[in-house]
Design a protein around this motif. Structure first.
Motif, short mmCIF file in Angstrom:
data_model
loop_
_atom_site.label_atom_id
_atom_site.label_comp_id
_atom_site.label_asym_id
_atom_site.label_seq_id
_atom_site.Cartn_x
_atom_site.Cartn_y
_atom_site.Cartn_z
N THR A 223 27.42 18.98 72.17
CA THR A 223 27.82 18.70 73.55
C THR A 223 29.33 18.85 73.75
N PHE A 224 30.12 18.44 72.74
CA PHE A 224 31.58 18.56 72.82
C PHE A 224 31.99 20.03 72.76
N ALA A 225 31.38 20.79 71.86
CA ALA A 225 31.69 22.22 71.76
C ALA A 225 31.40 22.93 73.08
N ASN A 226 30.28 22.60 73.70
CA ASN A 226 29.93 23.23 74.97
C ASN A 226 30.93 22.92 76.08
N ILE A 227 31.47 21.70 76.05
CA ILE A 227 32.48 21.33 77.05
C ILE A 227 33.72 22.20 76.89
N VAL A 228 34.21 22.34 75.64
CA VAL A 228 35.43 23.13 75.40
C VAL A 228 35.19 24.59 75.76
N ILE A 229 34.02 25.11 75.44
CA ILE A 229 33.70 26.50 75.79
C ILE A 229 33.71 26.69 77.31
N LYS A 230 33.15 25.73 78.03
CA LYS A 230 33.13 25.83 79.49
C LYS A 230 34.54 25.68 80.07
N LEU A 231 35.34 24.80 79.51
CA LEU A 231 36.71 24.63 79.98
C LEU A 231 37.51 25.91 79.86
N THR A 232 37.28 26.66 78.80
CA THR A 232 38.11 27.84 78.50
C THR A 232 37.48 29.15 78.95
N ALA A 233 36.52 29.09 79.85
CA ALA A 233 35.97 30.32 80.42
C ALA A 233 37.09 31.09 81.11
N PHE A 240 34.41 23.89 84.75
CA PHE A 240 34.11 22.71 85.54
C PHE A 240 34.85 22.82 86.88
N THR A 241 34.31 22.22 87.89
CA THR A 241 34.93 22.32 89.22
C THR A 241 36.00 21.26 89.46
N SER A 242 36.04 20.21 88.61
CA SER A 242 37.04 19.16 88.81
C SER A 242 37.26 18.41 87.50
N ILE A 243 38.40 17.75 87.42
CA ILE A 243 38.70 16.94 86.23
C ILE A 243 37.77 15.74 86.15
N GLU A 244 37.28 15.26 87.29
CA GLU A 244 36.34 14.14 87.28
C GLU A 244 35.05 14.53 86.55
N LYS A 245 34.61 15.76 86.73
CA LYS A 245 33.39 16.21 86.05
C LYS A 245 33.65 16.37 84.55
N VAL A 246 34.86 16.74 84.19
CA VAL A 246 35.22 16.84 82.77
C VAL A 246 35.20 15.44 82.14
N ILE A 247 35.79 14.48 82.82
CA ILE A 247 35.82 13.10 82.32
C ILE A 247 34.39 12.59 82.12
N SER A 248 33.53 12.88 83.08
CA SER A 248 32.13 12.46 82.97
C SER A 248 31.46 13.12 81.77
N ALA A 249 31.76 14.40 81.53
CA ALA A 249 31.17 15.11 80.40
C ALA A 249 31.66 14.54 79.07
N PHE A 250 32.95 14.22 78.97
CA PHE A 250 33.48 13.62 77.75
C PHE A 250 32.78 12.30 77.43
N ALA A 251 32.48 11.54 78.47
CA ALA A 251 31.85 10.22 78.27
C ALA A 251 30.46 10.33 77.67
N LYS A 252 29.85 11.50 77.78
CA LYS A 252 28.49 11.70 77.28
C LYS A 252 28.44 12.26 75.86
N VAL A 253 29.61 12.52 75.26
CA VAL A 253 29.64 13.05 73.89
C VAL A 253 29.33 11.93 72.91
N ASN A 254 28.32 12.12 72.11
CA ASN A 254 27.92 11.13 71.10
C ASN A 254 28.02 11.71 69.70
N ARG A 255 27.99 10.82 68.73
CA ARG A 255 28.00 11.28 67.34
C ARG A 255 26.71 12.05 67.06
#
Length: 270
Positions: A223-233, A240-255
């Motif tokens: 999930t974390f890798a996918n976030i970074v890949i999407k950020l760097t498109a 992502f369309t906003s930093i709020e959506k990024v923050i929400s995505a980070f909160a969902k990253v689990n071990r």
């Protein structure tokens, strides 16, 4: 420019030369009440650099966040050199830390990511919204208590100004659209955030490394890798369309499940 203990404009006692930045020189000074601060002076008195110092002063006076330096003063020294006096932060920049061999765990990187996103949000929620435009490892400081700070806002611009300013930034961290057409928006900072995270994950590589997705998937939870890949498109419409959506995505990253199972087995075998 000054000798030790010399007074600058009868207000600031010169302590020592501190560092050199891309466009400025930093000096440690003592304020009248004894606190130490940084005097940031342009390297040359040309219009571009002086405008950047003026811009940084305006940004620091506008945006309120405890992880950016406090602005104490704005002044002109030696007639032509613009300068600011800002808070001295007891922290080290990420590029220096990585160059000295530090390898961050994915949990440490996620913590840095969450803190950076919180700082970025303060700029994006400002009225008017501000595009930082220069988020990179050397502008991100990490203190001993793991708190993250962001510095250097000379080329930041409001969203309204962003399409009218020069294509400035650091290749590899500034979003590609900053150089292709000069047009930037808030999503440009999201690219920079992702590029910094890749730098940490890869122990110092540039996001444009051909195997960057493989590195991310090998070293981060999915999930974390996918976030970074999407950020760097490279196409901002795919980020992502906003930093709020990024923050929400980070909160969902689990071990990862494997890590949790290993820990469970280890605890049972004690």
């Amino acid at each position: 420019m000054w000798k030790k203990h010399e007074m600058v404009q009868h207000k600031y006692e010169m302590i020592d030369y501190a560092a050199e930045g891309g466009t400025s020189l930093l000096y440690e000074v003592k304020l009248t009440h004894g606190e130490h601060a940084l005097l940031k002076v342009v390297k040359s008195p040309d219009t571009l650099l002086n405008n950047q110092i003026d811009n940084e002063a305006a940004i620091l006076a506008t945006v309120k966040h405890d992880r950016i330096p406090k602005l104490y003063d704005k002044l002109t020294v030696n007639q032509y050199y613009k300068a600011v006096v800002i808070e001295k932060l007891e922290a080290v920049d990420l590029s220096e830390i990585v160059e000295k061999g530090k390898k961050f765990t994915w949990e440490e990187i996620l913590d840095i990511a969450k803190q950076l996103a919180d700082i970025i949000q303060a700029f994006h929620q400002n009225k008017p919204a501000i595009v930082i435009r220069d988020i990179k490892p050397s502008n991100i400081l990490l203190a001993e208590d793991r708190q993250v700070y962001l510095v250097d806002f000379g080329i930041s611009a409001t969203v309204e100004q962003a399409g009218q300013v020069n294509a400035l930034g650091t290749i590899g961290y500034a979003a590609p659209e900053q150089f292709e057409n000069g047009v930037v928006d808030l999503r440009s900072d999201l690219f920079s955030l992702g590029a910094v995270l890749f730098y940490l994950v890869s122990n110092g590589k540039n996001i444009y490394a051909s195997d960057h997705e493989i590195i991310l998937r090998n070293r981060l939870p999915k999930t974390f890798a996918n976030i970074v890949i999407k950020l760097t498109a490279t196409n901002p419409d795919k980020r992502f369309t906003s930093i709020e959506k990024v923050i929400s995505a980070f909160a969902k990253v689990n071990r990862p499940y494997r890590e949790r199972m290993k820990e469970l087995i280890h605890s049972r075998n004690r």
